[in-house]
Enzyme design. Structure first.
Site, PDB file in Angstrom:
ATOM      1  N   SER A 180       0.851  -1.188   0.000  1.00 22.33           N
ATOM      2  CA  SER A 180       0.000   0.000   0.000  1.00 22.33           C
ATOM      3  C   SER A 180       0.883   1.232   0.000  1.00 22.33           C
ATOM      4  CB  SER A 180      -0.890   0.014   1.250  1.00 22.33           C
ATOM      5  OG  SER A 180      -1.502   1.279   1.435  1.00 22.33           O
TER       6      SER A 180
ATOM      7  N   TYR B 221      -1.751  -0.248  10.353  1.00 21.56           N
ATOM      8  CA  TYR B 221      -1.852  -0.638   8.947  1.00 21.56           C
ATOM      9  C   TYR B 221      -0.573  -0.265   8.191  1.00 21.56           C
ATOM     10  CZ  TYR B 221      -3.762  -1.052   4.222  1.00 21.56           C
ATOM     11  OH  TYR B 221      -3.980  -1.405   2.912  1.00 21.56           O
TER      12      TYR B 221
END
Length: 260
Positions: free
Chosen positions: A144, A157
């Site tokens: 990501s 995250y």
């Protein structure tokens, strides 16, 4: 031979029941691969399998919790026994968390670690065991943009996606002599059912306004689509990308470079 042809290949796609994983599974099957979907949500996985097989393409579901190593090794061994070789792994399964350092609990860290880091490790470990026997293989991990730059309230995250990028580099380096390529993809914000659910849960009555606001955080002015991510994964898994390994590919509408 057609470009990006996967005929005769076996591809394992984790988290293939929805979102980006579902689009990857559908596209790879369309390109000729026998796709094995590893999915914790059996109902979602079965729906994806139905959609693929009604077109005449090949897809098989294996219910699996990627956080459980024994379970993962058993599933991969079963796939290898059935088809002989695992050619492609798309390490896509993952979960999210919203919060900064102070409001991220120990349980949140453990939950994110178990799926986003340990789960990817488990699947790469199982895949490499098979790929080494064939002296070839391709692994693509879903990272990501959060792994490469700071994003507000994404502490756990971001930690996990930074680890995915680092694991990708390490595996790419260590398995050069086994002809195993390993890359990762770093999407920006992609319009998936998760995004719609997140907005509905956190901004009831403001769904359209928040969707537009989140879309505009991408410099290109919109969110990506799962299919756009799937096409990059297809390229990286194909013979056309045989010179590419050890690379992180942002696909983010200019988020990393144009927001700096």
């Amino acid at each position: 031979m057609a470009l990006f042809d996967l005929s005769g290949k076996t591809a394992v796609v984790t988290g293939g029941g929805s979102g980006i994983g579902k689009s990857i599974a559908q596209l790879f099957a369309q390109q000729g691969a026998h796709v094995f979907i590893l999915e914790l949500n059996a109902e979602a996985g079965e729906e994806t399998i139905r959609e693929i097989t009604t077109t005449g393409a090949k897809a098989t579901l294996r219910t699996c919790n990627v956080a459980k190593q024994a379970e993962v090794l058993d599933v991969f061994a079963g796939i290898e026994q059935e088809v002989g070789t695992i050619d492609i792994l798309i390490n896509n399964a993952g979960i999210a968390h919203v919060g900064n350092l102070e409001n991220t609990a120990e349980e949140d860290i453990d939950r994110i670690y178990a799926v986003n880091i340990k789960g990817m490790y488990n699947c790469m470990l199982a895949a490499v065991k098979s790929m080494k026997k064939a002296n070839k293989g391709v692994i693509t991990n879903m990272a990501s943009v959060a792994g490469s730059l700071g994003i507000p309230d994404r502490f756990a995250y971001s930690m996990s996606k930074g680890a995915v990028i680092a694991m990708t580099y390490s595996v790419a380096r260590d398995y050069l002599t086994s002809n195993i390529r390993c890359n990762c993809i770093s999407p920006g914000r992609v319009h998936t059912p998760f995004v719609d659910g997140f907005i509905a849960k956190n901004y009831p009555g403001q769904e359209q306004e928040m969707f537009e606001k989140l879309s505009k955080t991408q410099p290109i002015g919109r969110m990506g689509t799962p299919n756009e991510i799937a096409h990059l994964a297809l390229y990286l898994s194909s013979e056309e990308a045989s010179f590419i390994t050890g690379t992180d590919y942002p696909i983010d509408g200019g988020f990393i470079t144009l927001n700096s």
